[in-house]
Design a protein around this motif. Structure first.
Motif, PDB file in Angstrom:
ATOM      1  N   ALA A  79       4.138  -2.683   7.058  1.00  0.00           N
ATOM      2  CA  ALA A  79       4.040  -3.359   6.518  1.00  0.00           C
ATOM      3  C   ALA A  79       2.302  -4.202   7.160  1.00  0.00           C
ATOM      4  O   ALA A  79       2.019  -4.743   8.080  1.00  0.00           O
ATOM      5  CB  ALA A  79       4.640  -4.594   6.459  1.00  0.00           C
ATOM      6  N   THR A  80       1.484  -4.372   5.934  1.00  0.00           N
ATOM      7  CA  THR A  80       0.134  -4.994   7.068  1.00  0.00           C
ATOM      8  C   THR A  80      -0.298  -5.948   6.193  1.00  0.00           C
ATOM      9  O   THR A  80       0.350  -6.766   4.645  1.00  0.00           O
ATOM     10  CB  THR A  80      -1.303  -3.803   6.272  1.00  0.00           C
ATOM     11  OG1 THR A  80      -1.376  -3.692   4.533  1.00  0.00           O
ATOM     12  CG2 THR A  80      -0.789  -2.623   6.998  1.00  0.00           C
ATOM     13  N   PRO A  81      -0.777  -7.030   6.399  1.00  0.00           N
ATOM     14  CA  PRO A  81      -1.372  -8.730   6.030  1.00  0.00           C
ATOM     15  C   PRO A  81      -1.681  -8.347   4.916  1.00  0.00           C
ATOM     16  O   PRO A  81      -2.384  -7.551   4.392  1.00  0.00           O
ATOM     17  CB  PRO A  81      -2.481  -9.232   6.660  1.00  0.00           C
ATOM     18  CG  PRO A  81      -2.258  -7.996   8.243  1.00  0.00           C
ATOM     19  CD  PRO A  81      -1.749  -6.346   8.185  1.00  0.00           C
ATOM     20  N   ILE A  82      -1.038  -9.745   4.049  1.00  0.00           N
ATOM     21  CA  ILE A  82      -1.507  -9.944   2.724  1.00  0.00           C
ATOM     22  C   ILE A  82      -3.154 -10.372   2.548  1.00  0.00           C
ATOM     23  O   ILE A  82      -4.067 -11.125   1.708  1.00  0.00           O
ATOM     24  CB  ILE A  82      -0.502 -10.720   2.081  1.00  0.00           C
ATOM     25  CG1 ILE A  82      -0.342 -11.918   2.292  1.00  0.00           C
ATOM     26  CG2 ILE A  82       0.609  -9.505   1.637  1.00  0.00           C
ATOM     27  CD1 ILE A  82       0.982 -13.204   1.355  1.00  0.00           C
ATOM     28  N   GLY A  89       0.350  -5.927   2.082  1.00  0.00           N
ATOM     29  CA  GLY A  89       1.784  -6.452   1.619  1.00  0.00           C
ATOM     30  C   GLY A  89       2.792  -5.563   2.189  1.00  0.00           C
ATOM     31  O   GLY A  89       2.393  -4.423   3.552  1.00  0.00           O
ATOM     32  N   THR A  90       3.785  -5.317   2.053  1.00  0.00           N
ATOM     33  CA  THR A  90       4.561  -4.198   1.867  1.00  0.00           C
ATOM     34  C   THR A  90       5.269  -3.751   0.992  1.00  0.00           C
ATOM     35  O   THR A  90       4.908  -3.649  -0.442  1.00  0.00           O
ATOM     36  CB  THR A  90       6.159  -5.012   1.961  1.00  0.00           C
ATOM     37  OG1 THR A  90       6.378  -5.857   3.399  1.00  0.00           O
ATOM     38  CG2 THR A  90       7.353  -4.017   2.668  1.00  0.00           C
ATOM     39  N   PRO A 103      11.446   1.527   7.758  1.00  0.00           N
ATOM     40  CA  PRO A 103      10.428   0.597   6.857  1.00  0.00           C
ATOM     41  C   PRO A 103      10.553  -0.374   8.006  1.00  0.00           C
ATOM     42  O   PRO A 103      11.298  -0.221   9.272  1.00  0.00           O
ATOM     43  CB  PRO A 103      11.562  -0.140   6.588  1.00  0.00           C
ATOM     44  CG  PRO A 103      13.012   0.151   6.806  1.00  0.00           C
ATOM     45  CD  PRO A 103      12.740   1.590   7.825  1.00  0.00           C
ATOM     46  N   LEU A 104       8.817  -0.394   8.545  1.00  0.00           N
ATOM     47  CA  LEU A 104       8.706  -1.492   9.689  1.00  0.00           C
ATOM     48  C   LEU A 104       8.376  -3.102   8.519  1.00  0.00           C
ATOM     49  O   LEU A 104       7.293  -3.234   7.869  1.00  0.00           O
ATOM     50  CB  LEU A 104       7.084  -1.691  10.213  1.00  0.00           C
ATOM     51  CG  LEU A 104       7.065  -0.304  11.457  1.00  0.00           C
ATOM     52  CD1 LEU A 104       8.213   1.136  10.556  1.00  0.00           C
ATOM     53  CD2 LEU A 104       6.239  -0.084  12.381  1.00  0.00           C
ATOM     54  N   SER A 151       4.840 -10.188   3.085  1.00  0.00           N
ATOM     55  CA  SER A 151       4.630 -10.124   1.463  1.00  0.00           C
ATOM     56  C   SER A 151       4.796 -10.838   0.845  1.00  0.00           C
ATOM     57  O   SER A 151       5.511 -12.090   1.486  1.00  0.00           O
ATOM     58  CB  SER A 151       6.514  -9.555   2.130  1.00  0.00           C
ATOM     59  OG  SER A 151       7.374  -9.809   0.288  1.00  0.00           O
ATOM     60  N   SER A 152       3.831 -11.051  -0.392  1.00  0.00           N
ATOM     61  CA  SER A 152       3.433 -12.003  -0.508  1.00  0.00           C
ATOM     62  C   SER A 152       5.017 -12.756  -1.065  1.00  0.00           C
ATOM     63  O   SER A 152       5.076 -13.883  -1.422  1.00  0.00           O
ATOM     64  CB  SER A 152       2.320 -11.922  -1.804  1.00  0.00           C
ATOM     65  OG  SER A 152       2.962 -11.235  -2.860  1.00  0.00           O
TER      66      SER A 152
END
Length: 278
Positions: A3-6, A82-83, A106-107, A111-112
């Motif tokens: 997951a990365t920043p939204i 996000g994810t 999963p990391l 997530s929005s």
């Protein structure tokens, strides 16, 4: 699956940074976007270590990723924000990897969906917990969208919808048929112009129209759960008590006899209680 920043770059996790630096290959939705993201964190990866995997080539690219894994290489997958796999590419990749008998790790991170839920106050706790339904993007065509909204009108739980800025007014107009049902709009989450506001459904379009900037940015729309009439709430309380001691069908039958509530409604509620582990 990383997951990365939204929006806000500070929302990356330490584990994500470690893995992105460690892996041999990063499969990503957009290589240019991911390269810029890596540079923002001081991670230098050669261009050849980034592999494009997006909605238009996911099936084919998943096989390329699988081949890399079979060669013993370490691979991470990131979507643009996000994810992965939640209204973003990634699900087919996971399916291919697990079908080949390999492990998908999963990391967790931004997530929005959960970000909007945490600030909407739309899910209760204990005996008043309703759970939620993730509807993702509704159809873009007017008639299909209206049909989807009508289907959601009968959904008593919280409902999460994603929408793009150029279609948010159309969605707001379609949701107007829900009348006084409370709706939270979460716009530009974690970004500079983040805005989270709640209104009744019939007022959404007027609120958006009042200021042009209100229609800008990516949206998460949260339909709050429908209000239960007192007798419905009582019927559910009785049902929950009976479910603790009796099989589902017996509990539903007795709850209907005791409260006068519709058996079909109680049966659906019982299945939801079972599925949520309440």
């Amino acid at each position: 699956m990383v997951a990365t920043p939204i929006g806000n770059l500070a929302d990356i996790t330490l584990r994500a940074l470690h893995v992105l630096q460690l892996v041999d290959i990063i499969a990503c939705e957009d290589t240019r976007h991911t390269q810029a993201l890596l540079r923002a964190y001081g991670i230098d990866k050669p261009a050849g270590s980034l592999v494009a995997l997006h909605q238009h080539n996911e099936a084919q690219a998943a096989q390329q990723v699988l081949a890399r894994l079979q060669q013993g290489q370490r691979v991470a997958y990131v979507s643009d924000a996000g994810t992965p796999g939640v209204s973003d590419p990634g699900a087919r990749l996971v399916d291919s990897i697990t079908a080949a008998g390999m492990r998908c790790i999963p990391l967790p991170g931004a997530s929005s969906v959960t970000t909007a839920l945490s600030a909407a106050g739309a899910i209760g706790t204990g005996n008043h917990s309703t759970g939620f339904l993730f509807a993702g993007f509704l159809p873009s065509r007017g008639a299909e969208r209206r049909t989807a909204v009508q289907a959601l009108a009968g959904e008593p739980r919280s409902v999460l919808i994603l929408e793009a800025p150029h279609r948010i007014r159309d969605l707001a107009q379609a949701l107007g048929v829900l009348g006084t049902r409370r709706v939270t709009l979460a716009r530009e989450l974690t970004k500079q112009f983040e805005e989270i506001t709640s209104h009744v459904a019939q007022d959404l379009d007027a609120w958006l129209e009042a200021a042009p900037q209100r229609s800008k940015g990516e949206f998460v729309v949260v339909l709050h759960p429908t209000e239960l009439a007192p007798q419905q709430s009582q019927a559910l309380d009785v049902l929950r008590l009976l479910l603790q001691e009796l099989p589902t069908k017996t509990a539903v039958r007795l709850a209907a006899q005791i409260t006068g509530a519709a058996r079909n409604t109680l049966y659906d509620a019982a299945l939801q209680e079972k599925s949520t582990g309440s």
